[in-house]
Scaffold this active site. Structure first.
Site, PDB file in Angstrom:
ATOM      1  N   GLN A  99       3.403  26.035 -32.205  1.00 12.03           N
ATOM      2  CA  GLN A  99       1.973  26.184 -32.512  1.00 12.03           C
ATOM      3  C   GLN A  99       1.729  25.852 -33.976  1.00 12.03           C
ATOM      4  OE1 GLN A  99       0.443  30.087 -30.545  1.00 12.03           O
ATOM      5  NE2 GLN A  99       2.667  30.259 -30.646  1.00 12.03           N
ATOM      6  N   ASN A 100       2.805  25.649 -34.720  1.00 11.50           N
ATOM      7  CA  ASN A 100       2.671  25.408 -36.162  1.00 11.50           C
ATOM      8  C   ASN A 100       2.248  23.969 -36.440  1.00 11.50           C
ATOM      9  OD1 ASN A 100       3.553  27.996 -36.350  1.00 11.50           O
ATOM     10  ND2 ASN A 100       5.649  27.469 -36.915  1.00 11.50           N
ATOM     11  N   ILE A 101       1.481  23.826 -37.504  1.00  9.98           N
ATOM     12  CA  ILE A 101       0.967  22.503 -37.845  1.00  9.98           C
ATOM     13  C   ILE A 101       1.631  21.968 -39.121  1.00  9.98           C
ATOM     14  CG2 ILE A 101      -1.258  22.970 -36.728  1.00  9.98           C
ATOM     15  CD1 ILE A 101      -2.435  23.489 -39.529  1.00  9.98           C
ATOM     16  N   ASP A 102       2.645  22.714 -39.617  1.00  7.43           N
ATOM     17  CA  ASP A 102       3.191  22.390 -40.945  1.00  7.43           C
ATOM     18  C   ASP A 102       4.235  21.273 -40.967  1.00  7.43           C
ATOM     19  OD1 ASP A 102       5.542  23.723 -39.975  1.00  7.43           O
ATOM     20  OD2 ASP A 102       4.773  25.641 -40.704  1.00  7.43           O
ATOM     21  N   HIS A 117      -0.854  22.637 -31.465  1.00  6.19           N
ATOM     22  CA  HIS A 117      -2.126  22.840 -32.162  1.00  6.19           C
ATOM     23  C   HIS A 117      -2.432  21.759 -33.190  1.00  6.19           C
ATOM     24  CE1 HIS A 117      -2.032  27.411 -30.997  1.00  6.19           C
ATOM     25  NE2 HIS A 117      -2.319  26.615 -29.983  1.00  6.19           N
ATOM     26  N   CYS A 125     -11.142  11.067 -36.324  1.00  8.04           N
ATOM     27  CA  CYS A 125     -12.607  10.999 -36.369  1.00  8.04           C
ATOM     28  C   CYS A 125     -13.189  12.146 -35.539  1.00  8.04           C
ATOM     29  CB  CYS A 125     -13.093   9.662 -35.826  1.00  8.04           C
ATOM     30  SG  CYS A 125     -14.901   9.523 -35.896  1.00  8.04           S
ATOM     31  N   CYS A 150     -16.371   3.916 -37.236  1.00 12.14           N
ATOM     32  CA  CYS A 150     -17.775   4.205 -36.885  1.00 12.14           C
ATOM     33  C   CYS A 150     -18.705   3.480 -37.857  1.00 12.14           C
ATOM     34  CB  CYS A 150     -18.038   5.710 -36.920  1.00 12.14           C
ATOM     35  SG  CYS A 150     -17.276   6.598 -35.548  1.00 12.14           S
ATOM     36  N   THR A 197       5.728  34.511 -33.005  1.00 13.00           N
ATOM     37  CA  THR A 197       4.316  34.376 -32.623  1.00 13.00           C
ATOM     38  C   THR A 197       3.795  35.690 -32.056  1.00 13.00           C
ATOM     39  OG1 THR A 197       2.739  33.258 -31.151  1.00 13.00           O
ATOM     40  CG2 THR A 197       5.055  33.180 -30.500  1.00 13.00           C
ATOM     41  N   SER A 198       2.525  35.989 -32.365  1.00 11.65           N
ATOM     42  CA  SER A 198       1.933  37.270 -31.977  1.00 11.65           C
ATOM     43  C   SER A 198       1.553  37.317 -30.507  1.00 11.65           C
ATOM     44  CB  SER A 198       0.699  37.564 -32.845  1.00 11.65           C
ATOM     45  OG  SER A 198      -0.212  36.497 -32.746  1.00 11.65           O
TER      46      SER A 198
END
Ligand code: BJW
Length: 252
Positions: A99-102, A117, A125, A150, A197-198
């Site tokens: 779930q980490n985005i790092d 995530h 965009c 765009c 994770t919680s």
């Protein structure tokens, strides 16, 4: 001396690991919930929802720009390294859903990684389907980024962080890959490990129950008891950077 709990892995064992913010805590990245958590200073709906971005894109970009700056020089810890080493041994019998985005799992050498995530290091965009692209820049109210694709069509649309916010769907191909991994063939032993994770955020929190319903051995490795603690047969409490390096014993 008390022997630490170990998961014995033989050649028929497939392992899926789900990680959350706790795995990066020992690298110095704050978790979300609890004291000194990321949400302490922000209302979640302001910085991590599509409505928040529509209302105040500058605030959202400031939040993620500050996180980019804070994570820029952060290094993976022993927990990340242990999972990369395990993948090295198991190959396609291993899958990591984070779930980490790092990006710290990849920095440690993990390759079979699903970033459920999204990624702090990508931008996309907010309107068109132009693929997300690598981006480490910071944005403020003075330089909010617009989409060039765009713009070329005479439209204006803001670029946004490539993050799955509350109320947004996770990528269907990611969910399908997780589902397929949790349906191994006959004769396979499936092990599911949730770490750091919680267990509060769906659909990630529900994977343990799905895995268990399909016959997986379920292991919890966490500092505190998570919301979904009841879905695990085995529990090891403590820090992932200390526990993961000794958790797996590969045999055969
Ligand atoms: C250590 C440690 C150490 C500390 N060692 N451990 C069903 C029921 C109820 C609600 C829902 C539901 N289905 C969907 C929802 C809504 C919502 C949700 O789950 N809400 C709940 C909060 C109630 N889910 C969604 O909206 C998801 N979307 C969705 O389901 O869409 C459906 C849809 C379908 C079709 C069309 C449209 C929609 C999306 C969820 C996206 C979550 N995004 C976030 C923010 C973005 C990323 C970012 O900015 O960084 O992701 S929220 C935030 O929480 C972040 C995290 O990845 C995520 C999980 O947090 P995590 O990792 O668990 O961190 P913490 O801080 O909570 O816990 C850390 C743990 O580590 C603690 O337990 C510590 O003890 C431990 N720890 N140090 C080991 N050293």
């Amino acid at each position: 001396m008390v022997r630490p709990a170990q998961i014995k892995l033989d050649p028929r064992t497939h392992v899926m690991v789900l990680t959350g913010a706790g795995v990066s805590a020992e690298s110095g990245i704050p978790t979300f919930r609890g004291s000194a958590g990321l949400w302490e200073e922000h209302r979640v709906e302001d910085v991590a929802s599509p409505a928040g971005f529509l209302r105040d894109p500058a605030l959202v970009w400031r939040f993620y720009s500050e996180r980019r700056a804070a994570a820029k020089d952060v290094r993976p810890n022993a927990g990340h390294a242990a999972l990369a080493a395990l993948e090295e041994q198991l190959g396609d019998r291993f899958l990591l859903a984070t779930q980490n985005i790092d990006g710290l799992h990849q920095a440690a050498g993990s390759r079979r990684v699903i970033e459920m995530h999204g990624s702090l290091w990508k931008t996309r965009c907010s309107r068109c389907d132009r693929p997300a692209f690598d981006d480490r820049d910071s944005y403020t109210a003075q330089n909010l980024p617009g989409c060039a694709q765009c713009d070329a069509r005479g439209d204006f649309a803001l670029l946004r962080p490539h993050i799955v916010w509350f109320g947004e769907a996770l990528a269907s191909e990611d969910l399908a890959r997780i589902d397929a991994f949790l349906r191994p063939g006959a004769g396979t032993r499936l092990v599911f490990v949730s770490c750091g994770t919680s267990g509060m955020v769906q659909p990630a929190a529900g994977i343990a129950r799905v895995a268990r319903s399909r016959g997986a051995e379920t292991w919890l490795v966490n500092l505190e008891s998570p919301d979904n603690a009841g879905d695990f047969e085995h529990t090891v409490m403590g820090k992932s950077g200390e526990l993961l390096p000794q958790l797996f014993a590969v045999t055969g």
